[in-house]
Design a protein around this motif. Structure first.
Motif, PDB file in Angstrom:
ATOM      1  N   THR A   7      40.444  29.595  31.533  1.00  0.00           N
ATOM      2  CA  THR A   7      39.192  28.857  31.631  1.00  0.00           C
ATOM      3  C   THR A   7      38.884  28.563  33.088  1.00  0.00           C
ATOM      4  O   THR A   7      39.789  28.528  33.941  1.00  0.00           O
ATOM      5  N   MET A   8      37.615  28.382  33.358  1.00  0.00           N
ATOM      6  CA  MET A   8      37.115  27.960  34.665  1.00  0.00           C
ATOM      7  C   MET A   8      36.026  26.934  34.373  1.00  0.00           C
ATOM      8  O   MET A   8      35.668  26.712  33.222  1.00  0.00           O
ATOM      9  N   LYS A   9      35.469  26.335  35.396  1.00  0.00           N
ATOM     10  CA  LYS A   9      34.464  25.290  35.188  1.00  0.00           C
ATOM     11  C   LYS A   9      33.242  25.564  36.053  1.00  0.00           C
ATOM     12  O   LYS A   9      33.355  25.774  37.267  1.00  0.00           O
ATOM     13  N   LEU A  10      32.087  25.539  35.412  1.00  0.00           N
ATOM     14  CA  LEU A  10      30.809  25.724  36.084  1.00  0.00           C
ATOM     15  C   LEU A  10      30.226  24.359  36.421  1.00  0.00           C
ATOM     16  O   LEU A  10      30.330  23.414  35.623  1.00  0.00           O
ATOM     17  N   LYS A  11      29.623  24.231  37.599  1.00  0.00           N
ATOM     18  CA  LYS A  11      28.959  22.978  37.949  1.00  0.00           C
ATOM     19  C   LYS A  11      27.687  22.845  37.103  1.00  0.00           C
ATOM     20  O   LYS A  11      27.038  23.844  36.789  1.00  0.00           O
ATOM     21  N   HIS A  42      35.534  39.731  29.755  1.00  0.00           N
ATOM     22  CA  HIS A  42      34.489  38.963  29.087  1.00  0.00           C
ATOM     23  C   HIS A  42      34.547  37.519  29.575  1.00  0.00           C
ATOM     24  O   HIS A  42      35.633  36.964  29.758  1.00  0.00           O
ATOM     25  N   ILE A  43      33.380  36.922  29.766  1.00  0.00           N
ATOM     26  CA  ILE A  43      33.289  35.508  30.125  1.00  0.00           C
ATOM     27  C   ILE A  43      32.277  34.863  29.187  1.00  0.00           C
ATOM     28  O   ILE A  43      31.157  35.355  29.042  1.00  0.00           O
ATOM     29  N   PHE A  53      35.131  30.410  29.462  1.00  0.00           N
ATOM     30  CA  PHE A  53      36.315  31.006  28.854  1.00  0.00           C
ATOM     31  C   PHE A  53      36.278  32.494  29.181  1.00  0.00           C
ATOM     32  O   PHE A  53      35.296  33.173  28.890  1.00  0.00           O
ATOM     33  N   ALA A  54      37.328  32.986  29.816  1.00  0.00           N
ATOM     34  CA  ALA A  54      37.374  34.390  30.212  1.00  0.00           C
ATOM     35  C   ALA A  54      38.604  35.061  29.629  1.00  0.00           C
ATOM     36  O   ALA A  54      39.652  34.435  29.484  1.00  0.00           O
ATOM     37  N   PHE A  55      38.422  36.334  29.279  1.00  0.00           N
ATOM     38  CA  PHE A  55      39.595  37.125  28.936  1.00  0.00           C
ATOM     39  C   PHE A  55      39.374  38.549  29.419  1.00  0.00           C
ATOM     40  O   PHE A  55      38.263  39.038  29.509  1.00  0.00           O
ATOM     41  N   GLN A  56      40.477  39.148  29.785  1.00  0.00           N
ATOM     42  CA  GLN A  56      40.434  40.515  30.285  1.00  0.00           C
ATOM     43  C   GLN A  56      41.608  41.295  29.718  1.00  0.00           C
ATOM     44  O   GLN A  56      42.674  40.737  29.487  1.00  0.00           O
ATOM     45  N   THR A  57      41.361  42.567  29.484  1.00  0.00           N
ATOM     46  CA  THR A  57      42.433  43.439  29.036  1.00  0.00           C
ATOM     47  C   THR A  57      42.746  44.417  30.161  1.00  0.00           C
ATOM     48  O   THR A  57      41.848  44.920  30.837  1.00  0.00           O
ATOM     49  N   LEU A  58      44.027  44.635  30.354  1.00  0.00           N
ATOM     50  CA  LEU A  58      44.502  45.526  31.411  1.00  0.00           C
ATOM     51  C   LEU A  58      45.205  46.724  30.804  1.00  0.00           C
ATOM     52  O   LEU A  58      45.878  46.601  29.776  1.00  0.00           O
ATOM     53  N   LYS A  59      45.073  47.834  31.488  1.00  0.00           N
ATOM     54  CA  LYS A  59      45.795  49.031  31.076  1.00  0.00           C
ATOM     55  C   LYS A  59      47.293  48.769  31.199  1.00  0.00           C
ATOM     56  O   LYS A  59      47.730  47.918  31.984  1.00  0.00           O
ATOM     57  N   LYS A  60      48.058  49.517  30.457  1.00  0.00           N
ATOM     58  CA  LYS A  60      49.514  49.393  30.500  1.00  0.00           C
ATOM     59  C   LYS A  60      50.011  49.601  31.932  1.00  0.00           C
ATOM     60  O   LYS A  60      49.514  50.462  32.658  1.00  0.00           O
ATOM     61  N   ASN A  61      50.996  48.798  32.327  1.00  0.00           N
ATOM     62  CA  ASN A  61      51.639  48.869  33.642  1.00  0.00           C
ATOM     63  C   ASN A  61      50.694  48.538  34.789  1.00  0.00           C
ATOM     64  O   ASN A  61      50.877  49.024  35.905  1.00  0.00           O
ATOM     65  N   HIS A  62      49.684  47.714  34.551  1.00  0.00           N
ATOM     66  CA  HIS A  62      48.786  47.249  35.602  1.00  0.00           C
ATOM     67  C   HIS A  62      48.899  45.732  35.707  1.00  0.00           C
ATOM     68  O   HIS A  62      49.311  45.057  34.771  1.00  0.00           O
ATOM     69  N   THR A  63      48.495  45.210  36.851  1.00  0.00           N
ATOM     70  CA  THR A  63      48.556  43.773  37.085  1.00  0.00           C
ATOM     71  C   THR A  63      47.375  43.351  37.950  1.00  0.00           C
ATOM     72  O   THR A  63      46.812  44.177  38.673  1.00  0.00           O
ATOM     73  N   THR A  64      47.027  42.084  37.880  1.00  0.00           N
ATOM     74  CA  THR A  64      45.960  41.548  38.718  1.00  0.00           C
ATOM     75  C   THR A  64      46.515  40.754  39.904  1.00  0.00           C
ATOM     76  O   THR A  64      45.763  40.091  40.604  1.00  0.00           O
ATOM     77  N   ILE A  93      38.991  27.420  40.147  1.00  0.00           N
ATOM     78  CA  ILE A  93      40.102  26.726  39.505  1.00  0.00           C
ATOM     79  C   ILE A  93      40.238  27.324  38.113  1.00  0.00           C
ATOM     80  O   ILE A  93      39.329  27.213  37.292  1.00  0.00           O
ATOM     81  N   GLU A  94      41.340  28.003  37.881  1.00  0.00           N
ATOM     82  CA  GLU A  94      41.600  28.668  36.608  1.00  0.00           C
ATOM     83  C   GLU A  94      42.740  27.974  35.884  1.00  0.00           C
ATOM     84  O   GLU A  94      43.730  27.601  36.504  1.00  0.00           O
ATOM     85  N   THR A  95      42.579  27.847  34.590  1.00  0.00           N
ATOM     86  CA  THR A  95      43.650  27.336  33.739  1.00  0.00           C
ATOM     87  C   THR A  95      44.056  28.461  32.799  1.00  0.00           C
ATOM     88  O   THR A  95      43.266  28.840  31.925  1.00  0.00           O
ATOM     89  N   PRO A  96      45.252  29.022  32.993  1.00  0.00           N
ATOM     90  CA  PRO A  96      45.700  30.094  32.094  1.00  0.00           C
ATOM     91  C   PRO A  96      45.861  29.564  30.672  1.00  0.00           C
ATOM     92  O   PRO A  96      46.227  28.408  30.464  1.00  0.00           O
ATOM     93  N   LEU A  97      45.569  30.414  29.710  1.00  0.00           N
ATOM     94  CA  LEU A  97      45.707  30.042  28.311  1.00  0.00           C
ATOM     95  C   LEU A  97      46.838  30.834  27.672  1.00  0.00           C
ATOM     96  O   LEU A  97      47.030  32.005  27.971  1.00  0.00           O
ATOM     97  N   LYS A  98      47.552  30.180  26.786  1.00  0.00           N
ATOM     98  CA  LYS A  98      48.667  30.803  26.064  1.00  0.00           C
ATOM     99  C   LYS A  98      48.136  31.362  24.746  1.00  0.00           C
ATOM    100  O   LYS A  98      47.458  30.669  23.981  1.00  0.00           O
TER     101      LYS A  98
END
Length: 105
Positions: A7-11, A42-43, A53-64, A93-98
């Motif tokens: 998650t992030m926060k918009l003013k 997606h956001i 709320f954002a989520f992203q999918t990464l290809k196998k063996n990739h990292t951000t 400011i990002e809050t990772p989600l489990k």
């Protein structure tokens, strides 16, 4: 494939501007994200709270992990800093989600 969610926060009052800026995402930023292996990004906005709320999918063996050091990303953060809650370096400011559930067919 790996999925990351956060998650992030918009003013307040910047909902339309946030969407506009993302509708006009810089081609060099889009290329960087694609090269990093991000297949989907997606956001979503909770209009009542300004929470993104954002989520992203990464290809196998990739990292951000290296993306935050890229000058294009730092420029984007500076461009977005006036409408989002940010850290001192302008990163959002990002809050990772489990992940607690996944349904697959």
């Amino acid at each position: 494939m790996q999925t990351q969610a956060f998650t992030m926060k918009l003013k307040p009052g910047f909902e339309e501007e946030y969407k506009k800026r993302h509708d006009e995402i810089w081609p060099e930023l889009q290329s960087l994200l694609n090269e990093a292996g991000i297949e989907q990004y997606h956001i979503f906005l909770d209009e009542k709270t300004g929470t993104l709320f954002a989520f992203q999918t990464l290809k196998k063996n990739h990292t951000t992990e290296t993306i935050p050091q890229d000058p294009i990303v730092k420029k984007w953060w500076a461009f977005m800093a006036d409408i989002m809650e940010t850290n001192p370096d302008n990163s959002p400011i990002e809050t990772p989600l489990k992940e607690v559930f996944e349904l697959q067919n």
